[in-house]
Scaffold this motif. Structure first.
Motif, mmCIF file in Angstrom:
data_model
loop_
_atom_site.group_PDB
_atom_site.id
_atom_site.type_symbol
_atom_site.label_atom_id
_atom_site.label_comp_id
_atom_site.label_asym_id
_atom_site.label_seq_id
_atom_site.Cartn_x
_atom_site.Cartn_y
_atom_site.Cartn_z
ATOM 1 N N GLN A 182 0.830 -1.207 0.000
ATOM 2 C CA GLN A 182 0.000 0.000 0.000
ATOM 3 C C GLN A 182 0.862 1.253 0.000
ATOM 4 O OE1 GLN A 182 -3.188 0.254 2.848
ATOM 5 N NE2 GLN A 182 -3.849 2.156 1.888
ATOM 6 N N ALA A 183 0.818 1.991 -1.112
ATOM 7 C CA ALA A 183 1.641 3.190 -1.234
ATOM 8 C C ALA A 183 1.104 4.301 -0.352
ATOM 9 C CB ALA A 183 1.694 3.646 -2.685
ATOM 10 N N LEU A 184 1.999 5.093 0.185
ATOM 11 C CA LEU A 184 1.600 6.256 0.969
ATOM 12 C C LEU A 184 0.753 7.213 0.124
ATOM 13 C CD1 LEU A 184 1.674 8.163 3.367
ATOM 14 C CD2 LEU A 184 3.984 8.831 2.727
ATOM 15 N N SER A 185 1.017 7.229 -1.181
ATOM 16 C CA SER A 185 0.264 8.131 -2.070
ATOM 17 C C SER A 185 -1.224 7.801 -2.098
ATOM 18 C CB SER A 185 0.840 8.060 -3.494
ATOM 19 O OG SER A 185 0.899 6.715 -3.917
ATOM 20 N N SER A 186 -1.560 6.590 -1.687
ATOM 21 C CA SER A 186 -2.973 6.198 -1.697
ATOM 22 C C SER A 186 -3.648 6.384 -0.339
ATOM 23 C CB SER A 186 -3.087 4.734 -2.138
ATOM 24 O OG SER A 186 -2.675 3.892 -1.078
ATOM 25 N N ALA A 187 -2.902 6.909 0.616
ATOM 26 C CA ALA A 187 -3.497 7.094 1.948
ATOM 27 C C ALA A 187 -4.494 8.255 1.923
ATOM 28 C CB ALA A 187 -2.398 7.355 2.980
ATOM 29 N N GLN A 188 -5.447 8.220 2.845
ATOM 30 C CA GLN A 188 -6.497 9.233 2.872
ATOM 31 C C GLN A 188 -6.174 10.327 3.895
ATOM 32 O OE1 GLN A 188 -8.936 9.128 0.603
ATOM 33 N NE2 GLN A 188 -7.790 7.322 -0.114
ATOM 34 N N PRO A 189 -6.648 11.552 3.637
ATOM 35 C CA PRO A 189 -6.444 12.652 4.588
ATOM 36 C C PRO A 189 -6.903 12.240 5.984
ATOM 37 C CG PRO A 189 -7.402 13.483 2.556
ATOM 38 C CD PRO A 189 -7.372 11.997 2.435
ATOM 39 N N GLY A 190 -6.123 12.590 6.961
ATOM 40 C CA GLY A 190 -6.476 12.280 8.334
ATOM 41 C C GLY A 190 -5.951 10.948 8.832
ATOM 42 N N GLN A 191 -5.547 10.075 7.906
ATOM 43 C CA GLN A 191 -5.088 8.749 8.342
ATOM 44 C C GLN A 191 -3.710 8.804 9.000
ATOM 45 O OE1 GLN A 191 -5.430 6.293 4.797
ATOM 46 N NE2 GLN A 191 -7.242 5.279 5.644
ATOM 47 N N THR A 192 -3.563 7.951 9.965
ATOM 48 C CA THR A 192 -2.250 7.758 10.567
ATOM 49 C C THR A 192 -1.701 6.440 10.031
ATOM 50 O OG1 THR A 192 -2.883 8.922 12.573
ATOM 51 C CG2 THR A 192 -1.029 7.396 12.746
ATOM 52 N N VAL A 193 -0.452 6.481 9.574
ATOM 53 C CA VAL A 193 0.132 5.286 8.943
ATOM 54 C C VAL A 193 1.506 4.999 9.528
ATOM 55 C CG1 VAL A 193 -1.106 5.764 6.798
ATOM 56 C CG2 VAL A 193 1.255 6.561 7.081
ATOM 57 N N ARG A 194 1.916 3.763 9.339
ATOM 58 C CA ARG A 194 3.251 3.355 9.796
ATOM 59 C C ARG A 194 4.021 2.894 8.565
ATOM 60 N NH1 ARG A 194 5.203 -1.480 11.151
ATOM 61 N NH2 ARG A 194 3.131 -2.352 10.831
ATOM 62 N N VAL A 195 5.254 3.357 8.423
ATOM 63 C CA VAL A 195 6.072 3.017 7.248
ATOM 64 C C VAL A 195 6.526 1.559 7.352
ATOM 65 C CG1 VAL A 195 8.203 3.494 5.990
ATOM 66 C CG2 VAL A 195 6.881 5.380 6.990
ATOM 67 N N ILE B 207 6.933 5.007 -0.962
ATOM 68 C CA ILE B 207 6.864 4.692 0.466
ATOM 69 C C ILE B 207 5.624 3.831 0.677
ATOM 70 C CG2 ILE B 207 6.587 5.654 2.788
ATOM 71 C CD1 ILE B 207 7.869 8.235 1.731
ATOM 72 N N PHE B 208 5.774 2.719 1.366
ATOM 73 C CA PHE B 208 4.637 1.827 1.602
ATOM 74 C C PHE B 208 4.316 1.809 3.076
ATOM 75 C CE2 PHE B 208 6.936 0.646 -2.157
ATOM 76 C CZ PHE B 208 5.927 0.613 -3.113
ATOM 77 N N VAL B 209 3.025 1.712 3.347
ATOM 78 C CA VAL B 209 2.591 1.924 4.724
ATOM 79 C C VAL B 209 1.499 0.936 5.117
ATOM 80 C CG1 VAL B 209 3.075 4.398 4.598
ATOM 81 C CG2 VAL B 209 0.784 3.526 4.025
ATOM 82 N N GLU B 210 1.279 0.893 6.404
ATOM 83 C CA GLU B 210 0.127 0.180 6.934
ATOM 84 C C GLU B 210 -0.710 1.218 7.664
ATOM 85 O OE1 GLU B 210 0.363 -3.433 9.863
ATOM 86 O OE2 GLU B 210 0.771 -3.996 7.772
ATOM 87 N N ILE B 211 -2.025 1.141 7.498
ATOM 88 C CA ILE B 211 -2.877 2.109 8.175
ATOM 89 C C ILE B 211 -2.933 1.773 9.657
ATOM 90 C CG2 ILE B 211 -5.160 3.200 8.195
ATOM 91 C CD1 ILE B 211 -3.859 3.343 5.473
ATOM 92 N N GLU B 212 -2.690 2.756 10.479
ATOM 93 C CA GLU B 212 -2.798 2.554 11.917
ATOM 94 C C GLU B 212 -4.257 2.737 12.323
ATOM 95 O OE1 GLU B 212 0.307 2.467 14.478
ATOM 96 O OE2 GLU B 212 0.273 1.160 12.723
ATOM 97 N N PRO B 213 -4.714 1.920 13.258
ATOM 98 C CA PRO B 213 -6.096 2.095 13.720
ATOM 99 C C PRO B 213 -6.273 3.506 14.284
ATOM 100 C CG PRO B 213 -4.838 0.691 15.208
ATOM 101 C CD PRO B 213 -3.998 0.885 13.982
ATOM 102 N N ALA B 214 -7.415 4.116 13.991
ATOM 103 C CA ALA B 214 -7.692 5.458 14.513
ATOM 104 C C ALA B 214 -7.588 5.433 16.027
ATOM 105 C CB ALA B 214 -9.099 5.902 14.100
#
Lengths: 228, 228
Positions: free
Chosen positions: A145-158, A214-221
DNA sequence: GTAAAAATTTAGGCTCGACTAAATTATCCA
DNA sequence: TGGATAATTTAGTCGAGCCTAAATTTTTAC
């Protein structure tokens, strides 16, 4: 005996397949830094080898046979173990390990491989987050999952970064983007345009050429610094 | 760029010169495991290289030029540093380090060299007692007094062993002959025949093919176990 | 559906470092 | 000193893996 060149071709075929899903002559030529005609010649040879190392039909691209895949994974295991060893045991910067591993991967013995693997505690990821194949030829799925596909407000871990460009890796290090770093994608990001990312205390606008790599995992809100 | 083959030739020329004082085509051929004719061809090429790497006159043997010697010493420095690193940091047995170093010596970067040298505390001797050339091209004299030349009753300390035969090295290890081991040459040794050597608590008769390949320093006469 | 462009393959050649067989030179010994 | 033997060099070949130029096939675009 399998030559270094053959190992490089098989590894490249594996990696291009991972990244693009199809392996063409010209992708291989670019990846390996050789002329397309040279690729054709070598690929024909790999397809004639016994045991056959690739499947090949003219103009239709290449795939690895089980035998070819086995060789590729052994080389990639060497490469990634060595990268981690250089970083961990010798204090290499993460933008330096690839070039060195590129050379060492072809010459180390099984004993060397086993010794550093044990010393590192049989690790699962290299310094860029790429999975290290096991001795029996198993590989975990790389984080995709690319960081470029993350949504506004999301917290992610590289979880992974592209490792092919040392300058890019130095840039990330300077930014504070390391493996497992936690980033926040700013709210109200522009509809189209650079993503704004909060790293530590600072915010940065990162172009897509950066966030694609950059690839990431979405962190739980959760109650996070950037969302308070 | 200097190829691995060229590095191997220059290293071999240096080592044969150390051991025999003269470097002939056939000695090189044996040392490198190639046909004599191949040596002639390569040596002619090294003599034509710019900068010239060897001095060569047909039928008269080869010597290194300063440029050739510099390359040889860099490769040997790599080799011996790597040997020590494998033994020290990775727990290799001393009969295993040579084969691995043989491959690694040609591919490591200056950064790798510097890092392991620093980690080892800028060592002076490799696991077999061979001196490690410094970066500026200085080499200490290797220990040259063979155990076979020791006199009855003398106490000696092992300073170097020939490293080219893994079976020999395993044999020595089993005997307790390690670097810096202290040995006593038995009194009343036969006029001609195997030397009797006391190692630790035990005495062994060692043939000349063995004692020729162990180098020692005479210990000053003192209250020693074997001389009391 | 066809023509232009792009990708790929074929053909031919090069360098490197090895080989064998034959020719040459050096050495040794009677 | 000469003749046998040993060491070395020359000559010619080979495989690996790369290259360029030209031919061919596929893809794209109208």
């Amino acid at each position: 005996m399998i030559s270094h060149a053959v190992e490089d071709y098989l590894k490249a075929i594996y990696e291009i397949d991972e990244d693009f899903g199809e392996v063409t002559t010209s992708l291989l030529a670019v990846h390996l830094g050789v002329a397309p005609a040279s690729v054709t010649g070598m690929v024909q040879k790999l397809a004639r080898a016994k045991p056959r190392l690739v499947n090949y039909e003219r103009h239709r691209g290449v795939t690895l046979t089980p035998a070819g895949r086995k060789v590729a994974l052994e080389v990639i295991r060497h490469h990634r173990l060595i990268e981690l060893y250089l970083a961990q045991a010798l204090g290499y910067e993460w933008d330096r390990v690839d070039a060195e591993a590129e050379k060492l991967e072809h010459v180390i013995s099984e004993e060397f491989e086993d010794k550093i693997a044990a010393l590192l505690g049989h690790p699962v990821l290299d310094p860029h987050g790429d999975p290290i194949p096991t001795k029996d030829g198993t590989v975990a799925e790389p984080s995709r999952q690319a960081l470029s596909s993350a949504q506004p407000g999301q917290t992610v871990r590289v979880t992974r970064v592209r490792d092919d460009d040392p300058a890019f890796l130095r840039y990330l290090a300077e930014l504070g983007v390391t493996l497992n770093a936690v980033l926040v994608v700013a709210d109200r990001a522009p509809f189209e345009g650079p993503l704004h990312i909060v790293i530590g205390e600072r915010a940065h606008a990162l172009g897509q050429s950066v966030t694609d790599r950059i690839f990431v995992e979405i962190e739980p809100a959760a109650a996070q610094g950037g969302a308070a």
